[in-house]
Design a protein around this motif. Structure first.
Motif, mmCIF file in Angstrom:
data_model
loop_
_atom_site.group_PDB
_atom_site.id
_atom_site.type_symbol
_atom_site.label_atom_id
_atom_site.label_comp_id
_atom_site.label_asym_id
_atom_site.label_seq_id
_atom_site.Cartn_x
_atom_site.Cartn_y
_atom_site.Cartn_z
ATOM 1 N N LEU A 174 6.686 -37.855 46.211
ATOM 2 C CA LEU A 174 8.127 -37.813 46.457
ATOM 3 C C LEU A 174 8.391 -37.076 47.772
ATOM 4 N N ASP B 240 12.015 -41.087 51.288
ATOM 5 C CA ASP B 240 13.157 -41.678 50.590
ATOM 6 C C ASP B 240 12.814 -42.992 49.894
ATOM 7 N N ARG C 40 11.685 -42.054 46.543
ATOM 8 C CA ARG C 40 12.871 -41.671 45.761
ATOM 9 C C ARG C 40 13.597 -42.894 45.217
ATOM 10 N N ASP C 41 13.803 -43.887 46.066
ATOM 11 C CA ASP C 41 14.578 -45.055 45.660
ATOM 12 C C ASP C 41 13.844 -45.877 44.614
ATOM 13 N N ALA D 260 11.201 -32.373 47.592
ATOM 14 C CA ALA D 260 10.936 -33.259 46.459
ATOM 15 C C ALA D 260 11.970 -33.036 45.361
ATOM 16 N N ARG E 265 15.140 -34.804 46.273
ATOM 17 C CA ARG E 265 15.021 -36.247 46.057
ATOM 18 C C ARG E 265 15.032 -36.588 44.567
ATOM 19 N N ALA E 266 14.454 -35.730 43.738
ATOM 20 C CA ALA E 266 14.495 -35.970 42.295
ATOM 21 C C ALA E 266 15.936 -35.953 41.790
ATOM 22 N N GLU F 127 18.600 -36.606 43.647
ATOM 23 C CA GLU F 127 19.263 -37.787 44.206
ATOM 24 C C GLU F 127 18.862 -39.056 43.459
ATOM 25 N N ALA F 128 17.659 -39.078 42.902
ATOM 26 C CA ALA F 128 17.183 -40.254 42.169
ATOM 27 C C ALA F 128 17.817 -40.378 40.791
#
Length: 388
Positions: free
Chosen positions: A103, A106, A109-110, A192, A195-196, A198-199
């Motif tokens: 992670l 991006d 993440r996506d 990370a 991003r977690a 945001e995911a």
């Protein structure tokens, strides 16, 4: 535990044991303890069953794919309350194998966001485990022998750890992390974590077990530093505490944070259950961690583990009772009756299943039928085939 959780620290009376208190519990909720909802901070799960983070060794360049989507989605549709990804690594050299997830960008993440969304749509809490393999990185997949790989074989040689000590003979000798490398590692963890969030994940577990990087700092068997990160108990837990604080800078206050620990090294002179209880007590007072996922071993090949069904349940029970911290029990828990007894007898707050859910994605639905749970809904697509 903190007051942000509604998990009781007291053992729950089994309604089958008799007595007025048992009758009151039975009247209040006739469902098995395993299938009663549980809340940590703002997140409520439909039951106490958690899919253990289980590496699939099936990614490419740290990216998840359809295998991970189907694997995790099936366990969510199968009725688990908490569905956690495998260990997702914070930087390329921190992967166990070249096929593990990451992670650090991006696109990763996506890809994971699609999985988190589907898991939540099936009624489960989508969780992610973040970790770094440290000196146990750069190995082959289990079906390829799990042996250390050299650069010419697709491995890498810039491994890091608490000290420049290999895991075992023939393994890579890592670099002892400098203060700058420690600071950089915390920054990759922070990115990370962002991003977690945001995911769309609703729970996060930090991997501090099984001989990976954080565990390498915790255990005196792998940590021979003489600076502020080595020597005393307080120094050896410093990297973990800084990791937790770093996560909380990005992880919302209303979302739970779990911590997986190896509660004992199973080696004399190593990290012990008493150390885990001491750490868990400290973490409870600090209030950032909501549950200890109680595993063991993985840091030293000399370990002697007495493996049998439920062999790690006493670890979860000890941490829960002595540190007054919520725990998850893991370790060859296969039968619904055993899983129910863990919760009903106050040994842990969650039952964390690995092999049982690998072999049967619908284990929770079958367990609900076996235990006569009344509050479990089958996926609409499967209702007509409900024969249990």
């Amino acid at each position: 535990m903190t007051d942000k959780n509604t998990v009781s620290r007291e053992p729950v009376t089994d309604s089958r044991s008799g007595g007025e208190n048992a009758r009151r519990i039975l009247k209040r909720d006739p469902n098995p303890h395993l299938f009663r909802p549980v809340t940590f901070r703002s997140v409520t799960a439909r039951n106490r069953i958690m899919l253990s983070p289980m590496c699939q060794y099936s990614g490419q360049d740290g990216l998840s794919n359809d295998w991970h989507f189907v694997h995790l989605g099936a366990r969510a549709a199968g009725g688990a309350g908490w569905v956690f990804t495998e260990a997702v690594h914070t930087e390329p050299r921190g992967r166990i194998t070249s096929h593990c997830l990451g992670l650090w960008n991006d696109e990763q993440r996506d890809r994971l966001a699609r999985i988190a969304s589907f898991v939540e749509a099936q009624g489960a809490v989508p969780g992610i485990q973040l970790g770094h393999a440290g000196r146990k990185a750069s190995v082959g997949r289990p079906w390829e022998g799990s042996r250390p790989l050299r650069v010419a074989e697709g491995g890498w040689d810039d491994l890091v750890s608490a000290s420049a000590l290999p895991y075992a003979n023939g393994w890579h000798t890592p670099m002892a992390m400098s203060r700058e490398q420690i600071a950089n590692s915390l920054q990759t963890l922070k990115s990370a974590t962002r991003r977690a969030r945001e995911a769309g994940f609703r729970a996060l577990e930090l991997h501090g077990a099984h001989g990976y990087l954080i565990h390498q700092f915790l255990s005196p068997l792998s940590n021979q530093r003489t600076d502020e990160y080595g020597g005393s108990f307080e120094n050896r837990i410093r990297f973990l505490q800084e990791s937790i604080s770093t996560i909380r800078e990005e992880w919302p206050e209303d979302l739970p944070l779990f911590l997986r620990l190896s509660c004992t090294d199973w080696v004399e002179g190593g990290w012990s259950l008493d150390d885990t209880v001491r750490l868990a007590t400290l973490l409870r007072f600090q209030g950032d961690v909501d549950l200890i996922d109680c595993s063991s071993g993985g840091n030293d090949p000399r370990q002697q583990i007495p493996i049998h069904p439920g062999y790690q349940i006493p670890l979860a029970q000890a941490v829960r009772s002595r540190a007054e911290m919520a725990t998850g029990a893991v370790g060859l828990i296969h039968s619904p009756d055993l899983a129910e007894s863990v919760i009903a007898n106050g040994q842990a707050d969650l039952v964390i299943l690995g092999r049982a859910l690998l072999s049967d994605p619908a284990w929770p639905l079958r367990a609900a039928a076996a235990l006569k749970a009344e509050n479990v809904e089958w996926p609409k697509q499967y209702e007509r085939s409900n024969i249990f």
